[in-house]
Scaffold this motif. Structure first.
Motif, PDB file in Angstrom:
ATOM      1  N   SER A  90       0.831  -1.203   0.000  1.00 43.94           N
ATOM      2  CA  SER A  90       0.000   0.000   0.000  1.00 43.94           C
ATOM      3  C   SER A  90       0.866   1.254   0.000  1.00 43.94           C
ATOM      4  CB  SER A  90      -0.891   0.020   1.225  1.00 43.94           C
ATOM      5  OG  SER A  90      -1.519   1.262   1.326  1.00 43.94           O
ATOM      6  N   ARG A  91       0.307   2.326  -0.522  1.00 44.64           N
ATOM      7  CA  ARG A  91       1.031   3.595  -0.520  1.00 44.64           C
ATOM      8  C   ARG A  91       0.768   4.377   0.762  1.00 44.64           C
ATOM      9  NH1 ARG A  91      -0.675   4.464  -6.438  1.00 44.64           N
ATOM     10  NH2 ARG A  91       1.070   3.584  -7.573  1.00 44.64           N
ATOM     11  N   VAL A  92      -0.303   4.039   1.483  1.00 43.38           N
ATOM     12  CA  VAL A  92      -0.678   4.838   2.662  1.00 43.38           C
ATOM     13  C   VAL A  92       0.439   4.846   3.709  1.00 43.38           C
ATOM     14  CG1 VAL A  92      -2.344   5.061   4.570  1.00 43.38           C
ATOM     15  CG2 VAL A  92      -3.145   4.550   2.272  1.00 43.38           C
ATOM     16  N   PRO A  93       0.934   3.686   4.150  1.00 42.51           N
ATOM     17  CA  PRO A  93       2.008   3.716   5.154  1.00 42.51           C
ATOM     18  C   PRO A  93       3.283   4.375   4.612  1.00 42.51           C
ATOM     19  CG  PRO A  93       1.007   1.551   5.021  1.00 42.51           C
ATOM     20  CD  PRO A  93       0.500   2.325   3.849  1.00 42.51           C
ATOM     21  N   LEU A  94       3.546   4.184   3.328  1.00 41.73           N
ATOM     22  CA  LEU A  94       4.757   4.763   2.727  1.00 41.73           C
ATOM     23  C   LEU A  94       4.676   6.289   2.761  1.00 41.73           C
ATOM     24  CD1 LEU A  94       7.404   4.410   1.101  1.00 41.73           C
ATOM     25  CD2 LEU A  94       5.994   4.528  -0.962  1.00 41.73           C
ATOM     26  N   PHE A  95       3.549   6.815   2.268  1.00 43.36           N
ATOM     27  CA  PHE A  95       3.404   8.273   2.237  1.00 43.36           C
ATOM     28  C   PHE A  95       3.365   8.840   3.649  1.00 43.36           C
ATOM     29  CE2 PHE A  95       1.275   8.203  -2.209  1.00 43.36           C
ATOM     30  CZ  PHE A  95       2.530   8.129  -2.791  1.00 43.36           C
ATOM     31  N   THR A  96       2.752   8.110   4.580  1.00 42.94           N
ATOM     32  CA  THR A  96       2.711   8.576   5.970  1.00 42.94           C
ATOM     33  C   THR A  96       4.127   8.616   6.545  1.00 42.94           C
ATOM     34  OG1 THR A  96       0.615   7.395   6.068  1.00 42.94           O
ATOM     35  CG2 THR A  96       1.446   8.250   8.120  1.00 42.94           C
ATOM     36  N   ALA A  97       4.920   7.597   6.219  1.00 47.76           N
ATOM     37  CA  ALA A  97       6.319   7.568   6.687  1.00 47.76           C
ATOM     38  C   ALA A  97       7.093   8.743   6.089  1.00 47.76           C
ATOM     39  CB  ALA A  97       6.968   6.245   6.297  1.00 47.76           C
ATOM     40  N   ILE A  98       6.847   9.025   4.820  1.00 51.05           N
ATOM     41  CA  ILE A  98       7.534  10.157   4.175  1.00 51.05           C
ATOM     42  C   ILE A  98       7.131  11.462   4.878  1.00 51.05           C
ATOM     43  CG2 ILE A  98       7.678  11.519   2.048  1.00 51.05           C
ATOM     44  CD1 ILE A  98       7.435   8.813   0.526  1.00 51.05           C
ATOM     45  N   GLY A  99       5.822  11.587   5.180  1.00 53.98           N
ATOM     46  CA  GLY A  99       5.340  12.769   5.882  1.00 53.98           C
ATOM     47  C   GLY A  99       6.002  12.913   7.244  1.00 53.98           C
ATOM     48  N   PHE A 100       6.123  11.810   7.946  1.00 55.86           N
ATOM     49  CA  PHE A 100       6.753  11.809   9.272  1.00 55.86           C
ATOM     50  C   PHE A 100       8.234  12.204   9.164  1.00 55.86           C
ATOM     51  CE2 PHE A 100       6.697   9.236  13.472  1.00 55.86           C
ATOM     52  CZ  PHE A 100       6.095  10.299  14.119  1.00 55.86           C
ATOM     53  N   SER A 101       8.848  11.778   8.072  1.00 56.97           N
ATOM     54  CA  SER A 101      10.274  12.053   7.886  1.00 56.97           C
ATOM     55  C   SER A 101      10.553  13.533   7.633  1.00 56.97           C
ATOM     56  CB  SER A 101      10.813  11.248   6.693  1.00 56.97           C
ATOM     57  OG  SER A 101      10.532   9.895   6.881  1.00 56.97           O
ATOM     58  N   LEU A 102       9.528  14.292   7.308  1.00 51.99           N
ATOM     59  CA  LEU A 102       9.740  15.731   7.091  1.00 51.99           C
ATOM     60  C   LEU A 102       9.990  16.459   8.408  1.00 51.99           C
ATOM     61  CD1 LEU A 102       6.997  16.467   4.399  1.00 51.99           C
ATOM     62  CD2 LEU A 102       9.442  16.171   4.048  1.00 51.99           C
ATOM     63  N   MET A 103       9.621  15.832   9.534  1.00 55.02           N
ATOM     64  CA  MET A 103       9.760  16.497  10.837  1.00 55.02           C
ATOM     65  C   MET A 103      11.213  16.870  11.159  1.00 55.02           C
ATOM     66  SD  MET A 103       7.034  14.558  13.223  1.00 55.02           S
ATOM     67  CE  MET A 103       5.301  14.657  12.884  1.00 55.02           C
ATOM     68  N   PRO A 104      12.171  15.931  11.004  1.00 57.91           N
ATOM     69  CA  PRO A 104      13.559  16.322  11.282  1.00 57.91           C
ATOM     70  C   PRO A 104      14.040  17.433  10.345  1.00 57.91           C
ATOM     71  CG  PRO A 104      13.377  13.944  11.027  1.00 57.91           C
ATOM     72  CD  PRO A 104      12.059  14.516  10.660  1.00 57.91           C
ATOM     73  N   LEU A 105      13.528  17.398   9.115  1.00 57.10           N
ATOM     74  CA  LEU A 105      13.930  18.430   8.153  1.00 57.10           C
ATOM     75  C   LEU A 105      13.358  19.788   8.578  1.00 57.10           C
ATOM     76  CD1 LEU A 105      13.407  16.464   4.802  1.00 57.10           C
ATOM     77  CD2 LEU A 105      15.508  16.731   6.139  1.00 57.10           C
ATOM     78  N   ALA A 106      12.094  19.774   9.022  1.00 58.12           N
ATOM     79  CA  ALA A 106      11.476  21.021   9.499  1.00 58.12           C
ATOM     80  C   ALA A 106      12.245  21.543  10.718  1.00 58.12           C
ATOM     81  CB  ALA A 106      10.022  20.782   9.841  1.00 58.12           C
ATOM     82  N   GLY A 107      12.565  20.615  11.641  1.00 60.36           N
ATOM     83  CA  GLY A 107      13.329  21.004  12.825  1.00 60.36           C
ATOM     84  C   GLY A 107      14.686  21.568  12.433  1.00 60.36           C
ATOM     85  N   GLY A 108      15.316  20.919  11.459  1.00 58.59           N
ATOM     86  CA  GLY A 108      16.619  21.386  10.978  1.00 58.59           C
ATOM     87  C   GLY A 108      16.527  22.777  10.395  1.00 58.59           C
ATOM     88  N   LEU A 109      15.414  23.033   9.669  1.00 56.26           N
ATOM     89  CA  LEU A 109      15.222  24.361   9.088  1.00 56.26           C
ATOM     90  C   LEU A 109      15.111  25.424  10.174  1.00 56.26           C
ATOM     91  CD1 LEU A 109      14.685  26.027   6.483  1.00 56.26           C
ATOM     92  CD2 LEU A 109      12.254  25.573   6.827  1.00 56.26           C
ATOM     93  N   PHE A 110      14.341  25.097  11.234  1.00 56.32           N
ATOM     94  CA  PHE A 110      14.222  26.031  12.362  1.00 56.32           C
ATOM     95  C   PHE A 110      15.600  26.307  12.979  1.00 56.32           C
ATOM     96  CE2 PHE A 110       9.670  24.414  12.973  1.00 56.32           C
ATOM     97  CZ  PHE A 110       9.121  25.537  12.378  1.00 56.32           C
ATOM     98  N   MET A 111      16.393  25.254  13.094  1.00 54.29           N
ATOM     99  CA  MET A 111      17.734  25.407  13.702  1.00 54.29           C
ATOM    100  C   MET A 111      18.615  26.319  12.839  1.00 54.29           C
ATOM    101  SD  MET A 111      17.800  23.810  16.524  1.00 54.29           S
ATOM    102  CE  MET A 111      16.110  23.620  16.999  1.00 54.29           C
ATOM    103  N   ILE A 112      18.538  26.126  11.523  1.00 56.14           N
ATOM    104  CA  ILE A 112      19.342  26.967  10.618  1.00 56.14           C
ATOM    105  C   ILE A 112      18.939  28.429  10.782  1.00 56.14           C
ATOM    106  CG2 ILE A 112      19.706  27.539   8.165  1.00 56.14           C
ATOM    107  CD1 ILE A 112      19.460  24.499   7.605  1.00 56.14           C
ATOM    108  N   ILE A 113      17.623  28.641  10.857  1.00 55.39           N
ATOM    109  CA  ILE A 113      17.114  30.013  11.010  1.00 55.39           C
ATOM    110  C   ILE A 113      17.606  30.603  12.330  1.00 55.39           C
ATOM    111  CG2 ILE A 113      15.004  31.376  11.352  1.00 55.39           C
ATOM    112  CD1 ILE A 113      13.635  29.273   9.460  1.00 55.39           C
ATOM    113  N   LEU A 114      17.510  29.814  13.400  1.00 54.61           N
ATOM    114  CA  LEU A 114      17.898  30.307  14.720  1.00 54.61           C
ATOM    115  C   LEU A 114      19.402  30.547  14.840  1.00 54.61           C
ATOM    116  CD1 LEU A 114      15.568  28.109  16.940  1.00 54.61           C
ATOM    117  CD2 LEU A 114      15.480  30.582  16.724  1.00 54.61           C
ATOM    118  N   LYS A 115      20.168  29.762  14.071  1.00 56.30           N
ATOM    119  CA  LYS A 115      21.631  29.930  14.138  1.00 56.30           C
ATOM    120  C   LYS A 115      22.076  31.236  13.506  1.00 56.30           C
ATOM    121  CE  LYS A 115      24.604  26.620  13.389  1.00 56.30           C
ATOM    122  NZ  LYS A 115      25.242  25.504  12.690  1.00 56.30           N
TER     123      LYS A 115
END
Lengths: 280, 309
Positions: A36-61
């Protein structure tokens, strides 16, 4: 259609080797989740969290760049404050607690509710494999998927933090962050049985989604009113440190309540699959 | 040898709705039992109760001699089923769908899947996703899943649904072969009455939740028998002259029915006898009722009530 070929025959030889029903269920659920694509796409969505956090860190730095980015910068400062490993891990814990409830619910809803939406539930009832084995396999596959995705985003957050060269690293911090993030995922998973129950009773997707939103809103109210430690759906968030140190926010009673809620959800789901009339 | 299916006072209520009302069914091993009824008559509810998918409100269900438990337990390793519309996991191939069924039936022999794919003419679709199948092929997949583990008892709800005419004939032959050569018992519901008439050795008619009639092979044969029906203004004289002429008959609703082959072949002779006796017929017709007509007669009250005004 060749009707002259070997046809069904009366009886099964008693000595015939057979597949373990639970392993058969586990195999079936694993195949479904793999295809199924549902768990795959959900996993991809979840994986964006570290990237979002990383973006915040870059901004704050880089405050200059942060100011030039306007609202995004303000939001980033509001959410994490400073750019270092503790803040980044703290952000990740909270993201797993909040995002985990949504994403784990989506996958749980899919794993249970799709049997009714696709009208395949009736194929799973009159089988030598027990309904309990099927439900257990569904819970296991969902849990393994959720913990694997959590481990994936923990690994990703390590990679992102290393790439953007965050300060404040220590092995003690790593251990505590690992426990924190995995703990948030684990406690969130403890709330999933009720989502499975609602997907089963509601025979589809909408009731469990409604339930997830309702519990998230109620968790906010409970936390604001100071009763979050008594409300199981608020516990993963409080464990993540969203309202301060978890030792102050939660007590033993909180974990016991979460455990009892989880057990009640499992028991109700099993009972429903065993006993409810299956008319779809 | 126990009966393949036995129900005693099987009753199912959904709230205030009485879906199945005290049905006593008894299907012997090796029988092909046709289960007929209008939409909403209670066919699918009965089938679901037989398969342990719903709990009877009252009564008992035994399948292959084993009571179907309140938790859905039953001798399912020996039972194949197809309930209502066929379904499959759309993202999985036909082969994968069948492989799941094979494993959940505890069968380690993977060649079962290849065999059933071949037998149900699904070879060219074996690696296609089930979501892309036509209704007819989805029905074949459903039948393949029901037959895969070589069950003793098949419980099929509308097995010919969605199949083209060739497919209907193929399925009919397949089911007939299973019952005749392998001793499998088949319990099937269908809207296609001619199909049931051709295949079933016994038929049960359910109406408004009640089993209102069961027809044996002999009853079915009688239904198909031609008869000469006679009405006359001089009814008494007509009976006397036919009796004198040596034609046995029965009388019902002021209609004389003769089954004698000569009378059916030569109704003109009968007309001559009646006219000579001063009992000229007002109706003289060779009739042959079929299952469809019989079914319509039995369920006429609903059809009249439900027809648009």
């Amino acid at each position: 259609m060749n009707v002259t070929q070997e046809s069904p025959q009366t009886g099964n030889p008693p000595e015939e080797r057979s597949i373990n029903p639970f392993l058969a269920s586990l195999w079936a659920e694993t195949l479904k989740i793999r295809r199924s694509r549902v768990p795959l796409f959900t996993a991809i969505g979840f994986s964006l969290m570290p990237l979002a956090g990383g973006l915040f860190m870059i901004i704050l730095k880089d405050p200059e760049a942060a100011r030039s980015m306007g609202l995004i910068s303000a939001k980033a400062q509001l959410m994490v404050g400073v750019a270092d490993w503790p803040a980044y891990f703290n952000f990740m814990s909270q993201a797993v607690a909040a995002g985990g409830l949504i994403l784990f619910s989506i996958v749980t809803t899919w794993v249970f509710g799709r049997e009714f939406s696709d009208h395949t539930a009736k194929e799973m009832l009159a089988l030598p494999t027990s309904r309990e084995a099927i439900v257990t396999a569904k819970f296991i596959v969902t849990s393994v998927w959720a913990m694997a995705v959590t481990l994936l985003i923990f690994g990703l957050s390590l990679a992102v933090g290393t790439l953007i060269v965050l300060p404040g690293w220590s092995t003690v911090l790593l251990r505590s962050a690992f426990v924190g993030i995995l703990g948030c995922a684990f406690f969130t998973l403890g709330l999933i049985p009720f989502v499975a129950l609602l997907a089963s009773i509601g025979r589809g997707y909408l009731p469990p989604f409604g339930w997830t939103i309702l519990t998230m809103v109620l968790a906010q109210f409970a936390a604001i009113l100071g009763w979050g430690d008594w409300f199981p759906w608020a516990i993963p968030g409080l464990f993540s440190g969203v309202a301060g140190p978890r030792a102050e926010a939660l007590g033993t009673h909180s974990y016991v309540l979460l455990l009892l809620t989880s057990i009640a959800g499992f028991a109700a789901t099993y009972y429903w699959w065993r006993s409810a009339d299956q008319t779809r | 040898m126990p009966n393949a299916i036995e129900t005693r006072q099987l009753t199912k209520r959904f709230g205030d709705v009485l879906a199945v009302d005290a049905i006593d069914l008894c299907v012997g091993t090796g029988e092909i039992y046709g289960f007929l009824g209008l939409n909403g008559a209670g066919k699918t509810t009965t089938i679901r109760a037989l398969l342990g998918m719903i709990r009877p409100s009252e009564g008992e269900v035994k399948v292959l001699g084993q009571a179907v438990g309140p938790n859905g337990r039953g001798p399912w390793a020996q039972v194949g089923h197809l309930v209502e519309s066929p379904s499959a996991y759309p993202e999985l191939s036909v082969r994968e769908n069948l492989d799941i069924a094979r494993r959940l039936h505890g069968k380690p022999d993977s060649s079962l899947v290849d065999d059933i794919i071949e037998r149900l003419a699904l070879a060219s679709y074996a690696d296609r996703k089930a979501g892309t199948l036509s209704m007819g092929n989805l029905q074949r997949l459903g039948l393949a899943r029901a037959l895969l583990h070589k069950p003793e008892l098949l419980i099929l709800d509308e097995p010919a649904n969605g199949l083209d005419p060739a497919g209907v004939i193929e399925v009919r032959e397949l089911l007939r072969t299973l019952a005749r050569d392998k001793g499998a018992t088949i319990f099937m519901s269908s809207h296609i009455l001619t199909e049931v008439d051709r295949l079933a050795t016994r038929i049960g008619i359910i109406h408004k939740g009640r089993l209102i009639e069961e027809l044996t092979a002999g009853d079915l044969e009688k239904l198909r028998t031609k008869r000469l029906e006679i009405r006359s203004r001089n009814f008494e004289a007509a009976q006397i002259c036919l009796r004198s002429a040596g034609y046995p008959f029965t009388v019902k609703d002021e209609t004389i029915t003769i089954l004698h082959p000569h009378a059916i072949e030569h109704p003109d002779d009968i007309a001559h006898i009646l006219v000579n006796a001063g009992a000229a017929p007002t109706r003289l017709a060779v009739e042959q009722q079929n299952l469809e007509e019989h079914f319509m007669e039995l369920t006429a009250d609903s059809l009249t009530r439900e027809s648009p005004k």
